[in-house]
Design a protein around this motif. Structure first.
Motif, PDB file in Angstrom:
ATOM      1  N   LEU A   1      29.382 -33.736 -24.137  1.00 55.77           N
ATOM      2  CA  LEU A   1      28.490 -34.663 -24.821  1.00 55.77           C
ATOM      3  C   LEU A   1      28.345 -35.920 -23.970  1.00 55.77           C
ATOM      4  O   LEU A   1      29.341 -36.511 -23.554  1.00 55.77           O
ATOM      5  CB  LEU A   1      29.043 -35.024 -26.199  1.00 55.77           C
ATOM      6  CG  LEU A   1      28.329 -36.160 -26.953  1.00 55.77           C
ATOM      7  CD1 LEU A   1      26.905 -35.758 -27.325  1.00 55.77           C
ATOM      8  CD2 LEU A   1      29.121 -36.547 -28.214  1.00 55.77           C
TER       9      LEU A   1
ATOM     10  N   SER B   1      16.454 -37.083 -20.681  1.00 58.76           N
ATOM     11  CA  SER B   1      15.984 -35.819 -21.277  1.00 58.76           C
ATOM     12  C   SER B   1      16.460 -34.601 -20.500  1.00 58.76           C
ATOM     13  O   SER B   1      16.547 -33.506 -21.062  1.00 58.76           O
ATOM     14  CB  SER B   1      14.450 -35.822 -21.353  1.00 58.76           C
ATOM     15  OG  SER B   1      13.874 -35.737 -20.058  1.00 58.76           O
TER      16      SER B   1
ATOM     17  N   TYR C   1      24.852 -31.572 -24.800  1.00 63.57           N
ATOM     18  CA  TYR C   1      24.463 -32.420 -25.921  1.00 63.57           C
ATOM     19  C   TYR C   1      24.411 -33.879 -25.486  1.00 63.57           C
ATOM     20  O   TYR C   1      25.144 -34.299 -24.587  1.00 63.57           O
ATOM     21  CB  TYR C   1      25.462 -32.248 -27.071  1.00 63.57           C
ATOM     22  CG  TYR C   1      25.505 -30.838 -27.610  1.00 63.57           C
ATOM     23  CD1 TYR C   1      24.485 -30.361 -28.430  1.00 63.57           C
ATOM     24  CD2 TYR C   1      26.558 -29.989 -27.298  1.00 63.57           C
ATOM     25  CE1 TYR C   1      24.515 -29.057 -28.928  1.00 63.57           C
ATOM     26  CE2 TYR C   1      26.605 -28.687 -27.784  1.00 63.57           C
ATOM     27  CZ  TYR C   1      25.579 -28.230 -28.594  1.00 63.57           C
ATOM     28  OH  TYR C   1      25.613 -26.942 -29.070  1.00 63.57           O
ATOM     29  N   LYS C   2      23.547 -34.654 -26.164  1.00 65.57           N
ATOM     30  CA  LYS C   2      23.386 -36.054 -25.758  1.00 65.57           C
ATOM     31  C   LYS C   2      22.951 -36.920 -26.933  1.00 65.57           C
ATOM     32  O   LYS C   2      22.311 -36.447 -27.878  1.00 65.57           O
ATOM     33  CB  LYS C   2      22.405 -36.178 -24.599  1.00 65.57           C
ATOM     34  CG  LYS C   2      21.104 -35.420 -24.744  1.00 65.57           C
ATOM     35  CD  LYS C   2      20.333 -35.445 -23.428  1.00 65.57           C
ATOM     36  CE  LYS C   2      19.100 -34.563 -23.473  1.00 65.57           C
ATOM     37  NZ  LYS C   2      19.458 -33.133 -23.322  1.00 65.57           N
ATOM     38  N   ILE C   3      23.314 -38.196 -26.823  1.00 62.37           N
ATOM     39  CA  ILE C   3      22.953 -39.216 -27.809  1.00 62.37           C
ATOM     40  C   ILE C   3      22.519 -40.464 -27.045  1.00 62.37           C
ATOM     41  O   ILE C   3      23.136 -40.834 -26.046  1.00 62.37           O
ATOM     42  CB  ILE C   3      24.147 -39.567 -28.722  1.00 62.37           C
ATOM     43  CG1 ILE C   3      24.518 -38.373 -29.615  1.00 62.37           C
ATOM     44  CG2 ILE C   3      23.853 -40.799 -29.576  1.00 62.37           C
ATOM     45  CD1 ILE C   3      25.795 -38.590 -30.422  1.00 62.37           C
TER      46      ILE C   3
ATOM     47  N   THR D   1      11.687 -42.550 -29.456  1.00 60.05           N
ATOM     48  CA  THR D   1      11.702 -41.151 -29.915  1.00 60.05           C
ATOM     49  C   THR D   1      10.383 -40.454 -29.565  1.00 60.05           C
ATOM     50  O   THR D   1      10.389 -39.275 -29.199  1.00 60.05           O
ATOM     51  CB  THR D   1      11.961 -41.058 -31.430  1.00 60.05           C
ATOM     52  OG1 THR D   1      11.029 -41.864 -32.142  1.00 60.05           O
ATOM     53  CG2 THR D   1      13.372 -41.498 -31.773  1.00 60.05           C
TER      54      THR D   1
ATOM     55  N   CYS E   1      12.254 -33.392 -25.586  1.00 60.04           N
ATOM     56  CA  CYS E   1      13.613 -33.695 -26.055  1.00 60.04           C
ATOM     57  C   CYS E   1      13.475 -34.025 -27.541  1.00 60.04           C
ATOM     58  O   CYS E   1      12.822 -34.996 -27.909  1.00 60.04           O
ATOM     59  CB  CYS E   1      14.184 -34.875 -25.280  1.00 60.04           C
ATOM     60  SG  CYS E   1      15.819 -35.408 -25.807  1.00 60.04           S
ATOM     61  N   ASN E   2      14.065 -33.201 -28.396  1.00 62.88           N
ATOM     62  CA  ASN E   2      13.823 -33.301 -29.842  1.00 62.88           C
ATOM     63  C   ASN E   2      14.622 -34.454 -30.452  1.00 62.88           C
ATOM     64  O   ASN E   2      15.635 -34.264 -31.131  1.00 62.88           O
ATOM     65  CB  ASN E   2      14.170 -31.985 -30.533  1.00 62.88           C
ATOM     66  CG  ASN E   2      13.557 -31.894 -31.922  1.00 62.88           C
ATOM     67  OD1 ASN E   2      12.760 -32.742 -32.310  1.00 62.88           O
ATOM     68  ND2 ASN E   2      13.925 -30.869 -32.665  1.00 62.88           N
ATOM     69  N   ALA E   3      14.127 -35.670 -30.215  1.00 60.61           N
ATOM     70  CA  ALA E   3      14.833 -36.888 -30.605  1.00 60.61           C
ATOM     71  C   ALA E   3      14.660 -37.180 -32.092  1.00 60.61           C
ATOM     72  O   ALA E   3      13.621 -36.890 -32.702  1.00 60.61           O
ATOM     73  CB  ALA E   3      14.310 -38.062 -29.783  1.00 60.61           C
TER      74      ALA E   3
ATOM     75  N   LEU F   1      23.591 -32.463 -33.851  1.00 61.78           N
ATOM     76  CA  LEU F   1      23.624 -32.025 -32.455  1.00 61.78           C
ATOM     77  C   LEU F   1      23.545 -30.501 -32.363  1.00 61.78           C
ATOM     78  O   LEU F   1      22.757 -29.952 -31.570  1.00 61.78           O
ATOM     79  CB  LEU F   1      24.897 -32.526 -31.778  1.00 61.78           C
ATOM     80  CG  LEU F   1      24.976 -34.039 -31.521  1.00 61.78           C
ATOM     81  CD1 LEU F   1      26.407 -34.451 -31.179  1.00 61.78           C
ATOM     82  CD2 LEU F   1      24.037 -34.455 -30.397  1.00 61.78           C
TER      83      LEU F   1
ATOM     84  N   THR G   1      18.514 -34.551 -30.871  1.00 69.80           N
ATOM     85  CA  THR G   1      19.109 -35.578 -30.016  1.00 69.80           C
ATOM     86  C   THR G   1      19.045 -36.906 -30.764  1.00 69.80           C
ATOM     87  O   THR G   1      17.976 -37.525 -30.843  1.00 69.80           O
ATOM     88  CB  THR G   1      18.365 -35.683 -28.674  1.00 69.80           C
ATOM     89  OG1 THR G   1      18.520 -34.468 -27.937  1.00 69.80           O
ATOM     90  CG2 THR G   1      18.918 -36.840 -27.841  1.00 69.80           C
TER      91      THR G   1
END
Length: 259
Positions: free
Chosen positions: A5, A29, A34-36, A86, A94-96, A137, A142
């Motif tokens: 992550l 992106s 996984y990312k935040i 977003t 990137c599904n923010a 996640l 994201t």
């Protein structure tokens, strides 16, 4: 084996630079795993507040958040900045999902007690809802967190974005192998603030104390470094400080912090 992550906090100068923000979001992106993303927006809040006749109040470089200032922060952080970011991430496939700490009860906090200074509606983090965030996640979202938390009683609180990033990385470290990135306009922690290329590439607990004693780390970098080592002391694998290009993961010209 834990999934990786990446938690990336972006500074205000990047947010205010359209080209710089576009560059960072493009790199973000493409991060593996996984990312935040975590962002503030203090400069934009000050700008909008001034237009509304609500002057920003600062003491020792820290923002005082009265009721009017909190309303501006909610509008700017949770609305204007969050939704622009977003939307740009969606354009990058990137599904923010833009969130405050109140959404999904993600980040619970309490109002900072009054001591020498009354900071107003400023929150100090109590708990991160790691279970709920993990579900988001794993579902393919994201999260994009702004610098707002809540107290569980209906009150939103302005909370330092560096702290939110650190607390998120700690809260999620039980489920993920977490790396925390602090992205700002400099290449890293500098040995000489007048020399952009004097990056200190590695700092551990021992060298940190030396840098403090020598006055190389001072002023605005102090609270950021506190958040860095707080994360490392609570099971976060690694913390990195630098400009957007460190997300390329093909360069070593940034600062890595370890215990």
């Amino acid at each position: 084996m834990k999934h990786k992550l990446s938690i990336v906090k972006i500074g205000g100068n990047i947010i205010e630079d359209p080209k710089g923000l576009t560059h960072l979001l493009g790199l973000f992106s493409k991060l593996d795993g996984y990312k935040i993303l975590v962002h503030g927006g203090g400069k934009k809040a000050t700008e909008i507040g001034n237009k509304l006749g609500i002057e920003a109040k600062m003491i020792n470089g820290r923002r005082i958040t009265d009721a009017q200032s909190l309303d501006v922060a909610i509008m700017v952080y949770g609305g204007l900045v969050s939704k622009k970011i977003t939307a740009q991430l969606q354009a990058l496939e990137c599904n923010a999902l833009g969130l405050s700490g109140a959404d999904a009860n993600a980040i619970h906090a309490h109002k900072r007690p009054v001591k020498e200074v009354d900071f107003g509606w400023v929150g100090d983090v109590d708990e991160v809802n790691s279970r709920g965030i993990t579900k988001l996640l794993l579902a393919g979202f994201t999260p994009v967190f702004c610098a707002l938390t809540h107290d569980g009683k209906g009150q939103l609180l302005n909370t330092n974005a560096d702290t939110i990033a650190s607390e998120l990385s700690i809260g999620l470290s039980a489920e993920f192998e977490t790396t925390l990135y602090y992205c700002f306009e400099k290449k890293g922690v500098l040995r000489d603030v007048e020399d952009e290329n004097s990056v200190i590439q590695h700092i551990n607990s021992k060298t940190y104390e030396t840098l403090l004693a020598d006055g190389i780390i001072a002023d605005g970098m102090l609270p950021k470094m506190h958040n860095c080592f707080h994360a490392l002391q609570n099971n976060v694998k690694q913390v990195c400080i630098g400009d957007s290009d460190m997300l390329l993961q093909t360069t070593s010209n940034f600062t890595t912090l370890t215990l």
